[in-house]
Design a protein around this motif. Structure first.
Motif, short mmCIF file in Angstrom:
data_model
loop_
_atom_site.label_atom_id
_atom_site.label_comp_id
_atom_site.label_asym_id
_atom_site.label_seq_id
_atom_site.Cartn_x
_atom_site.Cartn_y
_atom_site.Cartn_z
N SER A 145 0.86 -1.19 0.00
CA SER A 145 0.00 0.00 0.00
C SER A 145 0.89 1.23 0.00
N HIS A 188 -4.81 -8.89 1.95
CA HIS A 188 -3.78 -8.16 2.69
C HIS A 188 -2.96 -9.17 3.50
N ARG A 197 -0.99 -19.08 9.98
CA ARG A 197 -0.89 -19.52 11.39
C ARG A 197 -1.82 -20.70 11.63
N GLY A 250 -0.88 -2.80 12.18
CA GLY A 250 -1.27 -2.02 11.01
C GLY A 250 -1.15 -0.52 11.18
N ALA A 251 -1.18 -0.06 12.42
CA ALA A 251 -1.13 1.37 12.71
C ALA A 251 -0.74 1.54 14.17
N GLY A 271 1.64 -5.73 17.60
CA GLY A 271 2.56 -6.18 16.56
C GLY A 271 2.92 -5.07 15.60
N THR A 275 3.71 -5.55 4.50
CA THR A 275 3.48 -6.49 3.41
C THR A 275 4.74 -7.29 3.10
N THR A 280 3.49 -9.65 10.94
CA THR A 280 4.25 -9.28 12.14
C THR A 280 5.73 -9.69 12.18
N ASP A 339 10.06 3.54 7.88
CA ASP A 339 9.44 3.85 9.18
C ASP A 339 10.50 4.46 10.09
N ARG A 353 5.95 7.37 9.74
CA ARG A 353 6.60 7.21 8.44
C ARG A 353 7.52 8.40 8.18
N LYS A 442 -6.78 -0.14 6.24
CA LYS A 442 -6.65 1.21 6.76
C LYS A 442 -6.93 2.23 5.68
C1 4YB Z 1 2.55 0.47 12.16
C2 4YB Z 1 2.35 -0.61 13.02
C3 4YB Z 1 2.39 -0.35 14.43
C4 4YB Z 1 2.23 -1.34 11.00
N1 4YB Z 1 2.62 0.91 14.84
N2 4YB Z 1 2.79 1.71 12.61
O1 4YB Z 1 -0.77 -10.07 11.60
C5 4YB Z 1 -0.47 -8.89 11.76
O2 4YB Z 1 0.72 -8.50 11.81
C6 4YB Z 1 -1.54 -7.89 11.90
C7 4YB Z 1 -2.46 -8.03 12.94
C8 4YB Z 1 -3.45 -7.08 13.11
C9 4YB Z 1 -3.54 -6.02 12.25
C10 4YB Z 1 -2.64 -5.87 11.22
C11 4YB Z 1 -1.64 -6.81 11.04
C12 4YB Z 1 -0.69 -6.65 9.92
O3 4YB Z 1 -0.29 -7.60 9.31
C13 4YB Z 1 -0.28 -5.26 9.53
C14 4YB Z 1 0.69 -5.23 8.38
C15 4YB Z 1 0.55 -3.94 7.59
O4 4YB Z 1 -0.11 -3.01 7.98
N3 4YB Z 1 1.20 -3.90 6.44
S1 4YB Z 1 1.17 -2.68 5.40
O5 4YB Z 1 2.16 -2.97 4.39
O6 4YB Z 1 -0.15 -2.43 4.93
O7 4YB Z 1 1.61 -1.40 6.18
C16 4YB Z 1 2.86 -1.41 6.86
C17 4YB Z 1 3.07 -0.10 7.59
O8 4YB Z 1 2.07 0.10 8.58
C18 4YB Z 1 4.37 -0.08 8.36
O9 4YB Z 1 5.46 0.21 7.51
C19 4YB Z 1 4.08 1.02 9.38
O10 4YB Z 1 4.23 2.27 8.81
C20 4YB Z 1 2.62 0.79 9.69
N4 4YB Z 1 2.46 -0.02 10.91
N5 4YB Z 1 2.14 -1.72 12.28
C21 4YB Z 1 2.82 1.90 13.94
N6 4YB Z 1 2.19 -1.30 15.33
#
Ligand code: 4YB
Length: 456
Positions: A145, A188, A197, A250-251, A271, A275, A280, A339, A353, A442
């Motif tokens: 994304s 996603h 898992r 994710g955020a 976590g 991508t 995680t 990040d 970011r 998101k």
């Molecule tokens: C964060 C962040 C954090 C990502 N604090 N910024 O199984 C999982 O890991 C999971 C469980 C619940 C909800 C989401 C997930 C994900 O996979 C999230 C993975 C994701 O968001 N990938 S992404 O490519 O769309 O975005 C990645 C970006 O999101 C990172 O580069 C960060 O900027 C941001 N981010 N977790 C703050 N805990």
């Protein structure tokens, strides 16, 4: 004991624990043997339609039983599978897919995407139904994304997905007796993380197929949620009784959120991943501080010039484009995440970011710093701070909020003015329009900026 996969995971579980519960989706409850039979006949149907090893296949769907079965069946044909968000605009799909060597599309969405790609359909057959399990074959393409330009297609092997799963399950207990809800989209990594898992643990996967999300959630011990989903759950009438473990990500994860959930009896896991890392890479049990814990097993994190760099056994083997893979890591062998992060008390802290940083009257503003304070307000559940052009200051911050009805922006501004430096104080507040949600996990910051730019 960690499971070593020597066959397609569903086949392995079907041989090992044929009558254990594998999948629940609405009225459907299948054991591993039932599931394997479904996958076999569907995979044979795809093969009969011309899918072979290495074929590029788009699977366009929101989460449902057919989409999950198709995901597994297409893997079993050896296809290079691209799960696609049905809400991505036509023009973007057209441009993007033309670079990804796509041979077929299985379109399960309500309104079909009219592109010049041969269609697959769901058909059952009873002939050849599998290629050999080879964990190092490219299995999936997952779109990043990226905030600017076209998304990239991160290619993962089954081995990388399983390594991601093993990392998380080294921290969170998840066994045959547990059930994880497919609570995030399969297109996603957060959704695919749940699937792998489940496959690694031989547990139960629960889908909301034709039933409300909350009803499906009531049967689950585990779920993955983005912070806004957990806020909504806590505000609801009653909590799902069996739900014990929630993986968040994710955020930015507000400590207020996890404190509230933990008080309600839910173990929260914070976590951090993306991508390229197949979900995680660092995580911890929530304890009220803002960090995202330490690297899980098989993952390595370091900070260079404030940037988070990652090495991981779950890393994509490249970005796929026109038949070739380009590395996701730089010449130094590390994934440069863009990040901003630092270590505090032995855990990773994500500041935001690097690309989001902007300047206002010579002062650097990291929007996430302000957003963090805004969501700590009890009536604010989501916040974006974006820059608007300003003659005197260059740029100034504007806030876009998801908040409870009745919140007065003047009062919020007053409350905020005691908590952050003056130059960070938003010059305007807006409420977040629902139209900005694009089916993903998101809201894209770029779309919030665009919306604000059109207002002025
Ligand atoms: C964060 C962040 C954090 C990502 N604090 N910024 O199984 C999982 O890991 C999971 C469980 C619940 C909800 C989401 C997930 C994900 O996979 C999230 C993975 C994701 O968001 N990938 S992404 O490519 O769309 O975005 C990645 C970006 O999101 C990172 O580069 C960060 O900027 C941001 N981010 N977790 C703050 N805990």
């Amino acid at each position: 004991a960690e499971q070593v996969m020597t066959d397609w995971p569903w086949r392995q579980w079907s041989a090992q624990t044929p009558f254990a519960m594998a999948l629940k989706a609405g009225d459907v409850s299948w054991c591993w043997r039932d599931l394997q039979h479904r996958i076999d006949s569907l995979a044979a149907g795809f093969i009969a339609q011309g899918v072979t090893e290495g074929t590029g296949v788009v699977l366009r769907s929101k989460n449902n039983l057919d989409a999950l079965l198709s995901y597994l069946a297409l893997l079993q044909t050896g296809a290079r599978l691209l799960p696609l968000n049905p809400q991505l605009p036509h023009a973007l799909c057209d441009e993007l897919l033309s670079q990804l060597n796509i041979d077929f599309m299985l379109d399960l969405a309500e309104t079909a995407l009219d592109l010049n790609i041969p269609a697959l359909s769901l058909q059952n057959a009873w002939s050849v139904s599998a290629v050999a399990w080879r964990p190092d074959r490219v299995a999936t393409l997952t779109l990043t994304s990226g905030s600017t330009g076209l998304p990239k297609a991160a290619a993962h092997t089954a081995a990388a997905h399983l390594a991601s799963a093993a990392g998380v399950l080294g921290l969170i207990t998840f066994t045959q007796h547990h059930s994880w809800m497919l609570s995030l989209p399969q297109f996603h990594v957060s959704g695919q993380g749940i699937i792998w898992r489940w496959l690694l643990a031989g547990a139960t996967l629960v889908l909301a197929d034709g039933q409300p999300f909350d009803v499906a959630l009531e049967q689950c011990s585990h779920a993955s949620l983005v912070p806004t989903q957990l806020w909504r759950l806590l505000k609801g009438r009653s909590l799902p009784e069996k739900l014990k473990d929630v993986l968040l990500g994710g955020a930015q994860i507000p400590p207020e959120l996890t404190l509230q959930a933990e008080r309600a009896g839910i173990r929260c896991w914070c976590g951090y991943g993306m991508t390229e890392t197949a979900s995680t890479v660092t995580a911890k049990r929530a304890e009220g501080s803002a960090g995202v814990g330490q690297p899980l097993s098989g993952k390595d994190v370091k900070i260079v010039d404030q940037e988070v760099l990652i090495r991981s056994d779950s890393l994509a083997c490249g970005y796929w484009k026109n038949g070739a893979l380009t590395p996701v890591v730089s010449a130094d062998g590390w994934l440069h995440t863009r990040d901003r992060g630092k270590w505090r008390d032995d855990e990773l802290l994500i500041a935001g970011r690097l690309d989001n940083l902007f300047f206002s009257g010579g002062e650097g503003i990291q929007p996430e710093d302000i957003e963090k304070v805004l969501v700590s307000h009890p009536q604010v559940s989501q916040a974006f701070v974006v820059p608007v052009e300003d003659e005197q200051f260059g740029q100034r911050p504007v806030a876009v909020l998801e908040a409870q009805a009745g919140l007065l922006y003047e009062e919020l501004n007053l409350w905020l003015s005691n908590k952050i430096p003056r130059f960070q104080l938003p010059v305007a507040y807006h409420s977040l329009p629902e139209t900005l949600a694009q089916g993903g996990i998101k809201i894209s910051r770029a779309s919030v900026r665009q919306w604000i730019d059109r207002l002025s």
